[in-house]
Design an enzyme around this catalytic site. Structure first.
Site, mmCIF file in Angstrom:
data_model
loop_
_atom_site.group_PDB
_atom_site.id
_atom_site.type_symbol
_atom_site.label_atom_id
_atom_site.label_comp_id
_atom_site.label_asym_id
_atom_site.label_seq_id
_atom_site.Cartn_x
_atom_site.Cartn_y
_atom_site.Cartn_z
ATOM 1 N N HIS A 1 19.251 47.364 17.779
ATOM 2 C CA HIS A 1 19.361 45.929 17.510
ATOM 3 C C HIS A 1 20.842 45.556 17.415
ATOM 4 C CE1 HIS A 1 19.137 42.063 15.509
ATOM 5 N NE2 HIS A 1 17.894 41.992 15.928
ATOM 6 N N GLY B 1 19.244 34.043 15.335
ATOM 7 C CA GLY B 1 19.414 33.415 14.031
ATOM 8 C C GLY B 1 20.261 32.153 14.068
ATOM 9 N N SER C 1 15.892 33.243 18.265
ATOM 10 C CA SER C 1 15.386 31.929 17.865
ATOM 11 C C SER C 1 14.063 31.544 18.527
ATOM 12 C CB SER C 1 16.456 30.844 18.087
ATOM 13 O OG SER C 1 17.613 31.140 17.325
#
Ligand code: PGA
Length: 253
Positions: free
Chosen positions: A97, A175, A215
């Site tokens: 990630h 985010g 998102s």
């Protein structure tokens, strides 16, 4: 049809009780997943066993860890090994990630080691890639992502990559509320599939599930997942809200 996947990445959020309530709230909707559809919850380490217990008996629901260590075992205080995860029956693990790459300095070689350990222990990796804003603005995102794939995956034999899971997550969309447009997502997903096809052939590339992350929410999931090479999503913020994540699961092809 290759697997279509809605994967929740809770990151470092929720107390134990909140986590259990959230899982219950999603599962209580009794969503019927088709055989090619999966819902995965990547939960913090201390909640893995609880989460695995909660989803027991639900078809096509799985639990993932959010990380693992790149060494097999030994004097690495505080780390969690792949064999520990496999010994408690965890199914998937997120590898690479962007938050791990950035804040914990994880490099291509460490990620390649993690992937190898996962294959040794029958744990399925969800391999993340994606470019920062500066790279997107310079227009060199395709090369950047190709390097990430090549450096951490290309040592593998093609048989390992049948039904593999890749998550493309442009860092500028994580985010931030800024989602890649469905065209931008499709363009990169097609590129990723082409890169995998050039190296491993069409059959293997065509079997790989490529998830979009950044998102994703109930309001945009169906449009993004509707793209030809987008096989679902890796979802952070919106996966912490039962109604949002339920709607995202329902948006799978
Ligand atoms: P986000 O996170 O959905 O909150 O943008 C996605 C991720 O980091 O996996």
């Amino acid at each position: 049809m290759r697997k279509q996947i809605a994967a929740a990445n809770w990151k470092m959020n929720l107390t134990f009780t909140e986590a259990k309530d959230l899982l219950d709230a999603v599962l209580n909707n009794d969503l019927e997943l088709a055989p090619h559809q999966l819902a995965i919850f990547a939960v913090p380490f201390p909640y893995l066993l609880m989460a695995q217990e909660v989803i027991r008996g639900y078809n096509n629901y799985f639990i993932a860890a959010q990380n693992c260590y790149f060494q097999k075992s030994g004097a690495y205080t505080g780390e969690v090994s792949v064999s520990m995860l496999s010994s408690i029956g965890t199914s998937f693990v997120i590898i690479g990630h962007s938050e791990r790459r950035e804040y914990f300095n994880e490099n291509h070689q460490m990620l390649a080691n993690k992937i190898n350990l996962c294959f040794d222990e029958n744990l399925k990796p969800i391999f993340c890639c994606g470019e920062p804003l500066s790279v997107r603005e310079a227009g060199i995102q395709n090369d950047y992502v190709e390097t990430q794939l090549a450096e951490s995956l290309f040592h593998l034999d093609g048989s390992k990559l049948q039904d593999f899971v890749i998550a493309y997550e442009p860092i500028w969309a994580i985010g931030t509320g800024k989602t890649a447009s469905s065209d931008q997502a499709q363009e990169m997903h097609k590129h990723i599939r082409n890169v995998m096809s050039d190296k491993y052939g069409d059959d293997i590339a065509g079997s790989i599930s490529i998830l979009y992350g950044g998102s994703v929410k109930a309001a945009n999931a169906a449009e993004i997942f509707g793209q030809q090479d987008v096989d679902g999503g890796l979802v952070g913020g919106a996966s912490l809200v039962a109604g949002e994540f339920t709607a995202i699961i329902k948006s799978l092809k």
